[in-house]
Design an enzyme around this catalytic site. Structure first.
Site, PDB file in Angstrom:
ATOM      1  N   HIS A 306       0.849  -1.195   0.000  1.00 20.90           N
ATOM      2  CA  HIS A 306       0.000   0.000   0.000  1.00 20.90           C
ATOM      3  C   HIS A 306       0.881   1.240   0.000  1.00 20.90           C
ATOM      4  O   HIS A 306       1.886   1.302   0.720  1.00 20.90           O
ATOM      5  CB  HIS A 306      -0.887  -0.002   1.252  1.00 20.90           C
ATOM      6  CG  HIS A 306      -1.655   1.266   1.459  1.00 20.90           C
ATOM      7  ND1 HIS A 306      -1.325   2.189   2.440  1.00 20.90           N
ATOM      8  CD2 HIS A 306      -2.738   1.768   0.809  1.00 20.90           C
ATOM      9  CE1 HIS A 306      -2.181   3.189   2.398  1.00 20.90           C
ATOM     10  NE2 HIS A 306      -3.042   2.974   1.417  1.00 20.90           N
ATOM     11  N   ASN A 307       0.523   2.230  -0.831  1.00 22.92           N
ATOM     12  CA  ASN A 307       1.296   3.479  -0.916  1.00 22.92           C
ATOM     13  C   ASN A 307       2.795   3.174  -0.927  1.00 22.92           C
ATOM     14  O   ASN A 307       3.568   3.664  -0.101  1.00 22.92           O
ATOM     15  CB  ASN A 307       0.944   4.410   0.242  1.00 22.92           C
ATOM     16  CG  ASN A 307      -0.435   5.040   0.077  1.00 22.92           C
ATOM     17  OD1 ASN A 307      -1.129   4.786  -0.915  1.00 22.92           O
ATOM     18  ND2 ASN A 307      -0.844   5.853   1.021  1.00 22.92           N
ATOM     19  N   GLU A 336       1.560   0.096  -5.480  1.00 20.55           N
ATOM     20  CA  GLU A 336       0.565   1.148  -5.689  1.00 20.55           C
ATOM     21  C   GLU A 336       1.216   2.445  -6.147  1.00 20.55           C
ATOM     22  O   GLU A 336       2.285   2.821  -5.660  1.00 20.55           O
ATOM     23  CB  GLU A 336      -0.225   1.401  -4.399  1.00 20.55           C
ATOM     24  CG  GLU A 336      -1.343   2.410  -4.583  1.00 20.55           C
ATOM     25  CD  GLU A 336      -2.183   2.592  -3.331  1.00 20.55           C
ATOM     26  OE1 GLU A 336      -3.226   3.257  -3.418  1.00 20.55           O
ATOM     27  OE2 GLU A 336      -1.792   2.079  -2.261  1.00 20.55           O
ATOM     28  N   ASP A 338       0.046   6.433  -6.626  1.00 19.21           N
ATOM     29  CA  ASP A 338      -0.912   7.540  -6.502  1.00 19.21           C
ATOM     30  C   ASP A 338      -0.474   8.648  -7.445  1.00 19.21           C
ATOM     31  O   ASP A 338       0.506   9.351  -7.167  1.00 19.21           O
ATOM     32  CB  ASP A 338      -0.948   8.068  -5.061  1.00 19.21           C
ATOM     33  CG  ASP A 338      -1.886   7.269  -4.183  1.00 19.21           C
ATOM     34  OD1 ASP A 338      -2.680   6.492  -4.725  1.00 19.21           O
ATOM     35  OD2 ASP A 338      -1.826   7.425  -2.950  1.00 19.21           O
ATOM     36  N   HIS A 351       1.280  11.225  -1.781  1.00 24.04           N
ATOM     37  CA  HIS A 351       0.010  11.035  -1.087  1.00 24.04           C
ATOM     38  C   HIS A 351      -0.740  12.358  -1.143  1.00 24.04           C
ATOM     39  O   HIS A 351      -0.428  13.291  -0.395  1.00 24.04           O
ATOM     40  CB  HIS A 351       0.256  10.603   0.359  1.00 24.04           C
ATOM     41  CG  HIS A 351      -0.933   9.971   0.989  1.00 24.04           C
ATOM     42  ND1 HIS A 351      -1.082   9.843   2.346  1.00 24.04           N
ATOM     43  CD2 HIS A 351      -2.042   9.426   0.452  1.00 24.04           C
ATOM     44  CE1 HIS A 351      -2.219   9.244   2.613  1.00 24.04           C
ATOM     45  NE2 HIS A 351      -2.819   8.989   1.480  1.00 24.04           N
ATOM     46  N   GLU A 385      -3.841   4.591  -8.721  1.00 22.87           N
ATOM     47  CA  GLU A 385      -4.801   5.537  -8.169  1.00 22.87           C
ATOM     48  C   GLU A 385      -4.624   6.816  -8.987  1.00 22.87           C
ATOM     49  O   GLU A 385      -3.713   7.602  -8.746  1.00 22.87           O
ATOM     50  CB  GLU A 385      -4.533   5.773  -6.680  1.00 22.87           C
ATOM     51  CG  GLU A 385      -4.922   4.607  -5.794  1.00 22.87           C
ATOM     52  CD  GLU A 385      -6.407   4.304  -5.858  1.00 22.87           C
ATOM     53  OE1 GLU A 385      -7.209   5.256  -5.837  1.00 22.87           O
ATOM     54  OE2 GLU A 385      -6.766   3.126  -5.956  1.00 22.87           O
TER      55      GLU A 385
END
Length: 859
Positions: A306-307, A336, A338, A351, A385
Site C-alpha cells: 500500500h502506498n 501502488e 498515486d 500522497h 490511483e
C-alpha cells in the site's frame, strides 16, 4: 586462529587492499548535506568503520553481511540530486538489507570509487561462499576481538568475564574460572587462538542435543547406521527413512572420517545436521516453487503493498523510488502508484493533499522496469490511483509503453479472451495495470490495433458498466428509475427514467445516475465508457468503435470511490460527492485483466460481474463483510480479485491484521511495507514459501465457487480435518542483547502464536529464564488445536521479560503451518526488520497429530 579465515582470504586479494588502508569520501545525505568521512575495512575482514575526519571518532560501523547490493553511479535519488556537482564515476551507493536507509558515497577519484565497489562486492561474495563452520569460526573470532580490549591478541580472565556479559551469560565466577583454566593449556593465565576456541566450545556445549543423541545411541558415543535410521523415522517423521538415507546424512554432515568409515555419526555431526536446512523447522522442499502455478490469478494470495512510494508516515513522510525497489526485492507483486498532475507536463506520485514529498511517475516506471522480475518472474500488478487530468494520463500511458515495452501486458494472452483470469504461469514476465477502463475488456485494442469484441452471455455484444455486466437502473427513493434485463435477454425499460446533472464547487457539471444497492437507492459511480443521457433510448450502444470521444467520464480513484461507498452507507444522501474526472482512452487501453469497479453486493457480482473486474475495500469494510457474509465473500474471491487496503486513519503507516482477509480468500491484502511489526511478519511468513515468488496458492476450499466455506465456522466444511499441534520449546541459543543498560543480561521467554481462522487464533508462553540469553533451557510444552490448518501461520516470538514494564522484543520467526517439519528442529530468529540474527535460534520438538472422530491419529 580459525576465526581469521575471512581476513586470511582478504589479505591475498588485491581488490581489498585499498579498503584495508582506508579512504576519505563524502557521505551525502542531500544536496545541502554532505560531509567528509574516513572509511576503513577493519581487521576482521567484514566490518567497515566510518570515522569523522575532524576528531577521528567512529560514527558508524557496519558489517558487509548487512549489505544487499552495491550500485555504481547516480543510482539513488540522493546522488541524482547532486549529479551536476559530482561525476557519476566517483559515486556509488551501499544498499542495506531490510528497511535501513542507503549509504551514498562520493570518492575522491573514479579509480578509488571502483576500488571500493569491486572490493565490497568481493567481500559480499566471500561471505556468501563461507561454509557453516567458517561462519561459526568467524563469529567466534568476532567475539574474541570485542573482548580483547588491549588488542594484544590474548585474553586474561577479566576480559573473559566481560565477554560473558557481552554474550548474555550470567555464570558463576568459580565455574567461569574453572573453564578458563581448562582451556588455558599453555598455563599462561591467558587464552590465545585455539585456546579461546576450546573455551567457546565448552561454553556452547549442547546438553539438550546431547540428551537426544544419547536417547538413540546404542553406546552413548555415536549413532550407528541403524540408530540414525530409527531417529529419522521415529522423531523426524521421514516416512521413507532407510539405511541408504541414514548413510546419506552421515556422509553429508559427519566431520570425522573415522566415523564415516564405521559408518556412524558423532555428536559433532549430529549437531551439524540439526543446524542445517534439513534440521530447520521450515521444510526445505517447500522453499522453492512447488505449487501449481497454472490456475487463475484469483486462486492465489498475492503479496501486495500500500502506498509503496512512502518510506515513512502518510502525512509528511518521504516519497521515494526506493520504496518500490525494496518492495519488489521482497517479492511484492502488487505495488501502488498515486498519480497526480505535476509541473512541466510530467505526472507525479505522492500522497495527495498531504505534505509528503513528490517523485516523478516516470522515475517510478523506470525502477519498476529494472527490478520487476529480479526476485520473482511471475506477473507484477501496478495498482493505479489516478487523479491526473486527461493530458497527463496520456503521458502516463506513453511512459508505460515506452519504458516497459514488451513487459507491459496490453492485450489478452495469446490474443484470446477466455472466461477466466489467466494464470501466473501464462503471465510470467508481464506487468499488468489495475485501474478504471472506458470499454469492456473484450473491446481493448489488440496489438495489431484491432478492437476485439466478444458476445455476451445471450450471444450479443454487451456494454459493461463499471459496476458489473448488464445495464441496470432501478427505482429508488429519489424517484429514479431503473432499466433491467430479464433472464431471456430482453430489456424492460421503466417509465420516468431520469439522469441528473449536478454542480459541485470543485468539479462543475457532471452527469450521474443511480443503480440499486440492496434496495437502498445509494449512488453509484458514473457508468464507465459513456456519459448517460436522460433521453437515452431503449437501445444500448453495441459498438464502442463508433465512439468519437477519446476520453469519457469515469471515476478514476479506486480508493476514494470505495471510501465514498462506505460513507454513503453512513451519511446517506448528505455525503459529499467525489469529483468525476475524464479518463484517457490511451490509459484505459493499458488495463486488460484488472478493471477496477465499485462493489455493489455479492449477489450483484455473482449475477453480473465479469471475471476481469475487481474491487477495493478499506480494512473496515472488508472486516464487516467477513463478519456478515463470510461465505459469500469467499465465493466472490474464488471468481474475482479483491484488494484490501489500510484505513485512512492509519496516518502513522501502521498496518491492520492481514490474517482475517486471507481467511476470506482476499488475494491482494495491501500493507505498508515500510512499517515493521507483527503484521509484516505474518506477510513475510506467508510468502516465505513457494520460492518467495509473491504468489501462494489458496487452499482448495477457498478456490471452489460451488461449495461454501465460512471462516467463522470452519468445522462445517467438507473434508474437515482438525489437527493438534504440540510444540516443546527446549532451548535457545545466543540471543542478542536488547537496548538496556550496559552489563544487563536478558531474561528470555518464548511466546508461540497461531494466526488463522478465529477458532484457531491463540498464543501460549513459556516461563522466563533469569539472566541467561546465551543458552537458556525451558522444556516447556504448548499445545494448539487447528480447525483450518491450511490457513494457519505459526509465529515464534522471543522477548526479554520485565515485570515492571512491557517486555522487550528480541527476535521472531513466522512460517505457514503447512511448511513445518515435525521432530527436533531449530527455529532461526529474525530481527524486527526481518533480517537474520544468526546464530540466534530456538531448539524445539514438533509433533503433529490428526484428530478423526474424536480420536488421535498420527499423520
Amino acid at each position: 586462529m580459525a576465526s581469521t579465515i575471512v581476513s586470511q582470504r582478504n589479505q591475498g586479494d588485491a581488490y581489498l587492499q585499498p579498503l584495508m588502508v582506508g579512504s576519505v569520501m563524502r557521505k551525502v545525505k542531500s544536496r545541502s548535506r554532505n560531509k567528509q568521512r574516513y572509511f576503513k575495512l577493519q581487521e576482521d575482514g567484514v566490518s567497515i568503520s566510518e570515522l569523522s575526519k575532524e576528531d577521528g571518532k567512529a560514527h558508524l560501523t557496519f558489517s558487509v553481511g548487512d549489505l544487499d547490493a552495491v550500485r555504481e553511479g547516480h543510482q539513488s535519488e540522493v546522488l541524482q540530486s547532486v549529479a551536476d556537482e559530482f561525476h557519476a564515476e566517483r559515486c556509488f551507493t551501499l544498499v542495506f538489507q531490510g528497511r535501513r536507509g542507503n549509504l551514498d558515497l562520493v570518492a575522491e577519484s573514479a579509480g578509488e570509487a571502483q576500488a571500493w565497489i569491486k572490493g565490497v562486492r568481493k567481500l559480499m561474495e566471500h561471505l556468501k561462499s563461507m561454509t557453516p563452520k567458517e561462519r561459526l569460526d568467524h563469529w567466534i573470532g568476532d567475539w574474541f576481538r570485542k573482548a580483547d580490549k588491549n588488542k594484544d591478541g590474548r585474553m586474561n580472565f577479566k576480559e573473559v568475564r566481560d565477554l560473558l556479559k557481552m554474550m548474555n551469560i550470567d555464570m558463576n565466577e568459580h565455574h567461569a574460572l574453572h573453564l578458563f583454566r581448562l582451556a588455558d593449556r599453555s598455563k599462561s593465565e591467558t587464552l590465545e587462538d585455539e585456546e579461546f576456541v576450546l573455551f567457546y566450545k565448552m561454553l556452547t556445549k549442547r546438553e539438550d542435543a546431547l540428551r537426544v543423541f544419547k536417547d538413540y545411541s546404542g553406546d552413548g558415543q555415536k549413532l550407528s547406521l541403524l540408530d540414525l535410521e530409527d531417529f529419522l523415522r521415529d522423531e523426524q517423521q521421514e516416512r521413507e527413512s532407510s539405511q541408504k538415507r541414514a548413510l546419506e546424512v552421515i556422509n553429508k554432515y559427519e566431520p570425522s572420517e573415522a566415523a564415516k568409515k564405521l559408518p556412524g555419526m558423532s555428536i559433532d555431526g549430529f549437531l551439524m545436521y540439526l543446524n542445517s536446512a534439513e534440521g530447520s523447522i521450515f521444510n526445505p522442499h517447500l522453499q522453492g516453487i512447488y505449487q501449481d502455478m497454472s490456475q487463475p490469478l484469483c486462486h492465489y494470495f498475492i503479496s501486495s503493498s500500500h502506498n509503496t512510494y512512502l518510506l515513512e508516515d502518510q502525512l509528511i513522510g518521504q516519497s521515494s523510488v526506493e520504496g518500490y525497489i525494496r518492495a519488489l526485492k521482497r517479492g511484492c507483486r502488487c505495488v501502488e502508484l498515486d498519480c497526480w498532475d505535476g509541473p512541466n507536463g510530467e505526472p507525479i506520485i505522492y500522497h495527495g493533499h498531504t505534505f509528503t514529498s513528490k517523485i516523478l511517475f516516470k522515475d517510478v516506471i523506470i525502477a519498476v522496469e529494472k527490478y520487476a522480475f529480479r526476485v520473482s518472474e511471475y506477473p507484477l500488478i501496478l495498482s493505479m490511483e489516478n487523479h491526473c487530468g486527461v493530458e497527463q494520463q496520456g503521458v502516463m500511458a506513453q511512459h508505460l509503453h515506452h519504458i516497459l515495452g514488451e513487459k507491459l501486458l496490453s492485450s489478452p494472452v495469446d490474443s484470446k479472451f477466455p472466461d477466466r483470469l489467466p494464470s501466473p504461469q501464462e503471465l510470467m514476465g508481464k506487468i499488468l495495470i489495475k485501474g478504471k477502463k472506458i470499454v469492456r475488456v473484450e473491446e481493448t485494442p489488440s496489438r495489431g490495433g484491432r478492437v476485439e469484441a466478444s458476445p455476451g452471455r445471450e450471444g450479443r455484444v454487451e456494454e459493461s458498466p463499471s459496476k458489473g455486466g448488464t445495464v441496470e437502473e432501478s427505482h429508488n427513493r429519489g424517484g429514479r428509475v431503473e432499466e433491467s434485463q430479464n433472464r431471456g435477454g430482453s430489456k424492460v425499460e421503466s417509465q420516468n427514467r431520469v439522469g441528473r446533472v449536478e454542480e459541485t464547487p470543485s468539479c462543475g457539471a457532471r452527469v450521474e445516475e443511480s443503480l440499486p444497492r440492496g434496495g437502498k437507492g445509494e449512488k453509484s459511480p458514473i457508468r464507465a465508457g459513456r456519459v448517460e443521457s436522460p433521453s437515452r433510448g431503449n437501445k444500448v450502444e453495441k459498438n464502442q468503435n463508433k465512439m468519437a470521444e477519446e476520453s469519457l467520464a469515469a471515476e478514476v480513484s479506486d480508493e476514494e470511490e470505495d471510501i465514498a461507498g462506505e460513507n454513503s452507507h453512513q451519511a446517506d444522501n448528505h455525503t459529499p460527492k467525489i469529483c468525476k474526472q475524464h479518463l484517457s482512452r490511451q490509459l484505459s487501453d493499458c488495463v486488460v485483466y484488472c478493471k477496477s469497479v465499485q462493489f455493489t453486493s455479492f449477489e450483484h457480482s455473482r449475477l453480473h460481474s465479469k471475471f476481469y473486474e475487481m474491487s477495493s475495500f478499506t480494512e473496515s469494510k472488508a472486516r464487516k463483510l467477513i463478519h456478515t457474509a463470510g461465505a459469500d465473500f469467499v465465493q466472490h474471491n474464488a471468481r474475482q480479485l479483491t484488494r484490501i487496503y489500510p484505513g485512512g486513519l492509519r496516518t502513522d503507516s501502521s498496518n491492520f491484521h492481514p490474517q482475517d482477509m486471507w481467511n476470506a480468500g482476499c488475494q491482494l491484502v495491501a500493507l505498508n511495507f515500510q512499517t515493521a511489526g507483527e503484521e509484516m511478519d505474518l506477510n513475510d511468513g506467508l510468502f516465505s514459501q513457494n520460492g518467495r515468488c509473491g504468489y501462494v496458492l489458496k487452499p482448495k476450499f477457498l478456490r471452489n465457487c460451488d461449495r461454501r466455506f465460512d471462516p467463522e465456522s470452519p468445522q462445517d466444511r467438507e473434508e474437515y480435518q482438525p489437527i493438534r499441534l504440540d510444540i516443546q520449546v527446549i532451548s535457545g541459543q545466543q540471543f542478542p542483547k536488547v537496548g538496556k543498560k550496559e552489563g544487563s543480561i536478558v531474561d528470555p521467554l518464548v511466546r508461540v502464536e497461531v494466526h488463522g481462522v478465529p477458532m484457531d487464533q491463540a498464543n501460549q508462553e513459556t516461563r522466563h529464564i533469569d539472566n541467561n540469553g546465551f543458552n537458556p533451557l525451558w522444556y516447556d510444552t504448548v499445545q494448539f488445536l487447528l480447525h483450518a490448518p491450511e490457513l494457519a501461520l505459526v509465529r515464534f516470538v522471543v522477548e526479554d521479560y520485565d515485570h515492571t514494564s512491557k517486555n522487550d522484543f528480541i527476535g521472531q520467526y513466522t512460517l505457514p503451518f503447512t511448511c513445518i517439519q515435525p521432530g527436533y528442529r531449530h527455529v532461526p530468529l529474525l530481527s524486527k526488520d526481518g533480517t537474520s540474527l544468526s546464530p540466534s535460534s530456538l531448539f524445539v520438538h514438533i509433533r503433529i497429530t490428526k484428530l478423526t472422530g474424536g480420536r488421535l491419529n498420527d499423520p
